[in-house]
Write an enzyme that holds these catalytic residues in place. Sequence first.
Site, PDB file in Angstrom:
ATOM      1  CG  ASP A  44      16.593  -6.099  22.564  1.00  0.00           C
ATOM      2  OD1 ASP A  44      15.630  -6.331  21.803  1.00  0.00           O
ATOM      3  OD2 ASP A  44      17.273  -7.012  23.082  1.00  0.00           O
ATOM      4  CB  SER A  45      13.956  -4.198  17.756  1.00  0.00           C
ATOM      5  OG  SER A  45      12.909  -3.487  18.386  1.00  0.00           O
ATOM      6  CG  ASP A  83      13.546  -5.625  25.196  1.00  0.00           C
ATOM      7  OD1 ASP A  83      13.468  -6.540  26.031  1.00  0.00           O
ATOM      8  OD2 ASP A  83      13.585  -5.808  23.958  1.00  0.00           O
ATOM      9  CE  LYS A 113      10.782  -7.690  24.926  1.00  0.00           C
ATOM     10  NZ  LYS A 113      11.931  -8.617  24.709  1.00  0.00           N
ATOM     11  CD  GLU A 115      15.582 -11.573  23.915  1.00  0.00           C
ATOM     12  OE1 GLU A 115      16.428 -12.480  23.729  1.00  0.00           O
ATOM     13  OE2 GLU A 115      15.411 -10.628  23.130  1.00  0.00           O
ATOM     14  CD  GLU A 182      10.658 -12.296  18.254  1.00  0.00           C
ATOM     15  OE1 GLU A 182      10.814 -11.739  19.358  1.00  0.00           O
ATOM     16  OE2 GLU A 182      11.300 -11.968  17.224  1.00  0.00           O
TER      17      GLU A 182
END
Length: 264
Positions: A44-45, A83, A113, A115, A182
Amino acid sequence: MGSWTPTKLSALKGKQKITCVAAYDYAMARILDEVGIQLILVGDSLAMTVLGYKNTLPVSMEDMLRHTAAVVRGVTNALVVADMPFLSYQVSEEQALLNAGRFIKEAGAGAVKLEGGAIRAPLVRRLVENGIPVLGHIGLTPQSVGVIGGYKVQGRVRKEAAGLMADARALEKAGAFALIVECVPAAVGEGITRLVRIPTIGIGAGPSCDGQILVAHDMLGMYSDLTPRFARRYADLGRLMKQAFAEYRKEVETGKFPGPENVY
Ligand code: KIV
């Protein structure tokens, strides 16, 4: 080796380091696949590196689906992980399952993925039980930037580090096939790597992790003039692109382009 699957990647723990890159388009995916990168994360970056937002929060399901499908079209062997964007999995398990399923069914991703640590364990279990492989993500979780007060190293104090260990164990037990870790001190990255039987993929989590991930735009100098401490700039494409575009402009203005070889 054939195509990479979550199961094959998990089996690399302790045998071979895993190399992962966050990338978002067909052309880059083809190159990464050709050099044998095992996992491409459509992170999602994307929100920041490609779409120009200030953080990762505004990116939508449709943005992520479109870019995931483009990356999938570019690969033969790499595992493509999509993501899950902010609020696509936090509201309810039902909605999360439907959204995760879209990445698999519509975009062709091999896994998703999301978080978060122990709090996400029930959801991870539900997705895995329904056939969707999950890559966990703990430590600095950028979708929580508003709550954690900025992009800061996590797990510096003993209590926080212990919390991260518990998160890692909970996600492993829930069935995650690997974990992104991270921005944590190297000792914490090492501790988590020793603790769990699934691979840890570090980004700013030290050399002991089972694999590493970097954002392609950071590696290539294409996003910002500054390289974050956890990254390494392997090429300065930003500078080369500037040179190339400036040269093109000059040649157009001076009539050097198009030349005789460019004309029908
Ligand atoms: O969105 C992303 O690119 C990521 C990686 C930095 C792990 O989550």
